[in-house]
Structure formats: structure tokens, C-alpha cells
Design a protein around this motif. Structure first.
Motif, PDB file in Angstrom:
ATOM      1  N   ASP A 188       0.818  -1.210   0.000  1.00 10.15           N
ATOM      2  CA  ASP A 188       0.000   0.000   0.000  1.00 10.15           C
ATOM      3  C   ASP A 188       0.856   1.267   0.000  1.00 10.15           C
ATOM      4  N   VAL A 189       1.869   1.261   0.834  1.00  8.96           N
ATOM      5  CA  VAL A 189       2.751   2.429   0.973  1.00  8.96           C
ATOM      6  C   VAL A 189       4.203   1.952   1.025  1.00  8.96           C
ATOM      7  N   ALA A 190       5.021   2.434   0.104  1.00  8.50           N
ATOM      8  CA  ALA A 190       6.458   2.170   0.164  1.00  8.50           C
ATOM      9  C   ALA A 190       7.090   3.133   1.167  1.00  8.50           C
ATOM     10  N   VAL A 191       8.031   2.631   1.964  1.00  4.28           N
ATOM     11  CA  VAL A 191       8.708   3.468   2.963  1.00  4.28           C
ATOM     12  C   VAL A 191      10.215   3.405   2.725  1.00  4.28           C
ATOM     13  N   ALA A 192      10.839   4.566   2.661  1.00  7.35           N
ATOM     14  CA  ALA A 192      12.284   4.647   2.438  1.00  7.35           C
ATOM     15  C   ALA A 192      12.913   5.561   3.473  1.00  7.35           C
ATOM     16  N   GLY A 193      14.107   5.211   3.917  1.00  8.79           N
ATOM     17  CA  GLY A 193      14.796   6.004   4.932  1.00  8.79           C
ATOM     18  C   GLY A 193      16.050   6.673   4.394  1.00  8.79           C
ATOM     19  N   PHE A 194      16.891   7.093   5.326  1.00 12.39           N
ATOM     20  CA  PHE A 194      18.161   7.750   4.979  1.00 12.39           C
ATOM     21  C   PHE A 194      19.134   7.483   6.113  1.00 12.39           C
ATOM     22  N   ALA A 250      18.113   0.155  10.131  1.00  7.63           N
ATOM     23  CA  ALA A 250      17.539  -0.223   8.834  1.00  7.63           C
ATOM     24  C   ALA A 250      17.342  -1.724   8.684  1.00  7.63           C
ATOM     25  N   MET A 251      18.165  -2.526   9.336  1.00  9.03           N
ATOM     26  CA  MET A 251      18.059  -3.983   9.221  1.00  9.03           C
ATOM     27  C   MET A 251      17.183  -4.603  10.297  1.00  9.03           C
ATOM     28  N   THR A 252      16.727  -3.815  11.249  1.00  8.49           N
ATOM     29  CA  THR A 252      15.923  -4.365  12.354  1.00  8.49           C
ATOM     30  C   THR A 252      14.437  -4.087  12.189  1.00  8.49           C
ATOM     31  N   THR A 253      14.054  -3.255  11.224  1.00  3.94           N
ATOM     32  CA  THR A 253      12.642  -2.944  11.025  1.00  3.94           C
ATOM     33  C   THR A 253      11.957  -4.094  10.281  1.00  3.94           C
ATOM     34  N   HIS A 254      10.637  -4.074  10.315  1.00  4.48           N
ATOM     35  CA  HIS A 254       9.863  -5.072   9.571  1.00  4.48           C
ATOM     36  C   HIS A 254       8.875  -4.350   8.664  1.00  4.48           C
ATOM     37  N   PRO A 255       9.097  -4.428   7.342  1.00  9.82           N
ATOM     38  CA  PRO A 255      10.222  -5.089   6.658  1.00  9.82           C
ATOM     39  C   PRO A 255      11.499  -4.256   6.732  1.00  9.82           C
ATOM     40  N   PRO A 256      12.658  -4.859   6.398  1.00  9.15           N
ATOM     41  CA  PRO A 256      13.913  -4.096   6.379  1.00  9.15           C
ATOM     42  C   PRO A 256      13.819  -2.905   5.426  1.00  9.15           C
ATOM     43  N   LEU A 257      14.494  -1.831   5.800  1.00 10.19           N
ATOM     44  CA  LEU A 257      14.342  -0.556   5.096  1.00 10.19           C
ATOM     45  C   LEU A 257      15.171  -0.433   3.821  1.00 10.19           C
ATOM     46  N   THR A 258      14.502  -0.002   2.767  1.00 15.33           N
ATOM     47  CA  THR A 258      15.212   0.594   1.636  1.00 15.33           C
ATOM     48  C   THR A 258      15.664   1.978   2.100  1.00 15.33           C
ATOM     49  N   VAL A 265      20.374   1.811  -1.222  1.00 12.38           N
ATOM     50  CA  VAL A 265      20.353   0.422  -0.757  1.00 12.38           C
ATOM     51  C   VAL A 265      18.903  -0.050  -0.780  1.00 12.38           C
ATOM     52  N   VAL A 266      18.599  -0.998  -1.650  1.00 13.55           N
ATOM     53  CA  VAL A 266      17.218  -1.464  -1.826  1.00 13.55           C
ATOM     54  C   VAL A 266      16.967  -2.708  -0.971  1.00 13.55           C
ATOM     55  N   ARG A 267      15.915  -2.623  -0.139  1.00 12.27           N
ATOM     56  CA  ARG A 267      15.466  -3.766   0.658  1.00 12.27           C
ATOM     57  C   ARG A 267      13.954  -3.924   0.467  1.00 12.27           C
ATOM     58  N   GLU A 268      13.285  -4.572   1.415  1.00 13.47           N
ATOM     59  CA  GLU A 268      11.904  -4.967   1.189  1.00 13.47           C
ATOM     60  C   GLU A 268      10.864  -3.870   1.401  1.00 13.47           C
ATOM     61  N   SER A 269      11.213  -2.752   2.024  1.00  9.12           N
ATOM     62  CA  SER A 269      10.199  -1.764   2.377  1.00  9.12           C
ATOM     63  C   SER A 269       9.775  -0.884   1.194  1.00  9.12           C
ATOM     64  N   ALA A 270      10.549  -0.924   0.087  1.00 11.78           N
ATOM     65  CA  ALA A 270      10.199  -0.104  -1.093  1.00 11.78           C
ATOM     66  C   ALA A 270      10.848  -0.673  -2.342  1.00 11.78           C
TER      67      ALA A 270
END
Length: 334
Positions: free
Chosen positions: A272-278, A284-292, A329-334
Motif C-alpha cells: 500500500d505504501v512504500a517506505v524509504a529512509g536515509f 535499517a536492518m531491524t525494522t519489519h520489513p527491512p528498510l530501503t 540500498v534497496v530492501r523490502e520496504s520499497a
């Protein structure tokens, strides 16, 4: 009976060199032969000699210490993993030069006054400013004191005055915003850091560079680089723009908060919503899902910042800021 502490004369005798040669090596003179250096280091180990810092400072006119000034409340030091990376890297880099690091918090006027008194009292050879906000009077007050000062990240409004090293915040934000747009996301929002910090302002600028007119005011919410701040900002965004399908968050810690809010209202990430950090911090590796996220090379930034400071302490010239590239860095959150 107390055993007499070994002296520089004992080291010289054990090494078979003059006291002056030992003194030159201890004070950083590069023009000591390799054989003499090896002999002196062996003699120091054998005798148990420890350098008297007070005596050395009388000769060198240096204290052998640097102050790191964090312009944030003390709790942020323990909550934000970025600060621990900076502190650890700076401590190690300075230790290579036998320089100690003193940490001081400057969150309010009384803290800043304490820092000024400490530096004016001649207790440090240099000052390393971290997370300095726009309008902070401390940089200008330090300029009135003959001490080297640099910043990790630009000091807003003092970019040409205070030497600094930083990641390329604006380009990193462009990278992430372009990526979200290329994934087919059409309603992209952002949660910024404080706009009186370089990271907050530059990451918002990069977001707007890519989206242009699509960066509507209702899609921009401001945070404070804390997880709780990210939760609150995400809730405000959803109230104003419930149809958003992506959010670029100005730090991993705030992104973790945004993920929590989205879970609480039943929004799936990334469906529904992609989430990306900085940052690409430990968070970034401890969130669910891991952060892009955008990886900024914090350890290298700290290395370069300390290098600038040591260069100034040694009498070198500042030739301009050091800006380091970021990485998507692309992971599962986006």
C-alpha cells in the motif's frame, strides 16, 4: 617503599640514545632514525615509562585533547545510532595521534557557556562540532578564541567560515526520490528532519528537485530525527493525504516510527505504501520489513572531519569542504 617512576633519562639510557632524541620522538618529530625509534620504543616497554602529559604540554603548547560538541539533547546521543558511529570513529582516529576526545553537550545556553569557558581556558587543541543548528551562537563565539574548529556537516549560514566534511545529502535525497518514482509511485510524501540542520534542509531540497510541482505542501511533514517524531509525522501525513503510496523519510530512525504508524492503521508495506529512509544505520536492518534507504558513509565522514581538524591543529591550510557520495540500498520496504 614505592618504586621510583621511570623517567625520560632512564629510557634514553636503556635505548643508548640521547635524552634529546627521546624527547624529539615523543613530541612527534619525524626526523628520528628508524633504528633509534625501534630502540626507544623497546626501552619504553622495558622500563614502563609513561609520558607526562603536563610536562609535554608545557613544551609543545598543546593539551593533547579535542572537544566534540554535540548540539542536541543528551538523550539523542543514546537513541540515534549515527552519533555512536561518529563518536567511535573519531575516538579511534584521534587515538592514532595519541589525542584524547572529550565529549560535551551543547543543547542550551548554559551548556554552550560551559563549552566556551572550557575552550577559552586552554583545555583543548581543537573543537569538532556535531549537529549544529542554524542560528546557534556557539560557532561565532568559538571564532573569537584562537582554537581550530571544524564541523561534521555544514554549519547552516557558516558554510564558508567553518570547515566541514559531510555526505551529499541533497544528491542522496534525489537518488531515493527518483527510485520511488521509477517504481511507479505517484503520491510520494516526505518526512523531513529539522529544517535548521543541513540534513533536514538539503534532503528536502533533493526531494523537491525531483518532484518539482508534485512536491505539494500537503505531502511534506516535518520530523525531529526521533522514532516517536516519525510516528507522529506519519499520522499527520495520513490525515492530510490518505492516498499517499510512498514516503521518503529523512532518517532511518524516523522511518521506523513511520512503519509503526502504518502498521497500526492497517497499511501494508510496501504493497500500500512504500517506505524509504536515509542513513543505512543499524536500525535499517531491524525494522519489519527491512528498510530501503540511502547509505551515507558516516565512518568516512568522521574520518575526514577529524583529518581536517588535525590538519588545522598542525598549521595546515583549509582548502574546502569534503563531500562524500551516498548510495541507494534497496530492501523490502520499497
Amino acid at each position: 617503599m614505592h618504586r621510583r617512576r621511570p623517567t625520560i633519562h632512564d629510557v634514553a639510557a636503556a635505548a643508548g640514545v640521547s635524552r634529546g632524541t627521546v624527547s624529539r620522538l615523543l613530541n612527534g618529530d619525524r626526523y628520528v632514525s628508524t633504528s633509534a625509534k625501534v630502540a626507544i620504543e623497546r626501552a619504553i616497554a622495558e622500563t614502563g615509562y609513561v609520558v607526562n602529559r603536563n610536562a609535554r604540554s608545557l613544551v609543545t603548547q598543546r593539551t593533547g585533547s579535542v572537544v566534540m560538541v554535540l548540539s542536541e539533547p543528551q538523550e539523542k546521543l543514546f537513541e540515534d545510532p549515527n552519533f555512536s558511529v561518529l563518536l567511535r570513529t573519531a575516538t579511534r582516529r584521534l587515538a592514532e595521534r595519541d589525542v584524547s576526545l572529550v565529549l560535551m553537550i551543547a543543547a542550551d545556553d548554559s551548556d554552550r557557556e560551559r563549552v566556551v569557558r572550557y575552550v577559552r581556558g586552554g583545555h583543548a587543541d581543537g573543537v569538532l562540532l556535531v549537529s549544529t543548528h542554524a542560528g546557534d551562537p556557539l560557532p561565532d563565539r568559538l571564532r573569537d578564541i584562537p582554537v581550530a574548529a571544524v564541523a561534521q556537516g555544514a554549519v547552516p549560514g557558516r558554510e564558508t567560515v567553518i570547515p566541514y566534511a559531510a555526505a551529499d545529502d541533497r544528491e542522496g535525497a534525489r537518488q531515493m526520490t527518483r527510485y520511488l518514482a521509477e517504481q511507479g509511485r505517484r503520491r510520494i510524501a516526505t518526512i523531513t528532519g529539522p529544517l535548521d540542520t543541513p540534513g533536514g534542509a538539503l534532503r528536502l531540497a533533493g526531494f523537491c528537485d525531483v518532484l518539482g510541482r508534485r512536491a505539494a505542501k500537503k505531502l511534506i511533514e516535518h520530523g525531529d530525527y526521533t522514532q516517536l517524531g516519525g510516528e507522529s509525522a506519519m499520522a499527520r501525513l495520513l490525515q492530510r493525504a490518505p492516498d499517499i503510496d510512498a514516503v521518503f523519510v529523512g532518517s532511518d530512525l524516523m522511518a521506523a516510527g513511520a512503519l509503526s504508524t502504518l502498521r497500526s492503521v492497517g497499511r501494508r508495506v510496501p504493497d500500500d505504501v512504500a517506505v524509504a529512509g536515509f542513513d543505512d544505520s543499524a536500525v535499517a536492518m531491524t525494522t519489519h520489513p527491512p528498510l530501503t534507504t540511502i547509505r551515507q558513509p558516516l565512518a568516512r565522514v568522521a574520518e575526514e572531519t577529524v583529518g581536517l581538524l588535525l590538519g588545522l591543529i598542525d598549521g595546515g591550510e583549509y582548502t574546502g569542504p569534503v563531500i562524500l557520495p551516498t548510495e541507494l540500498v534497496v530492501r523490502e520496504s520499497a
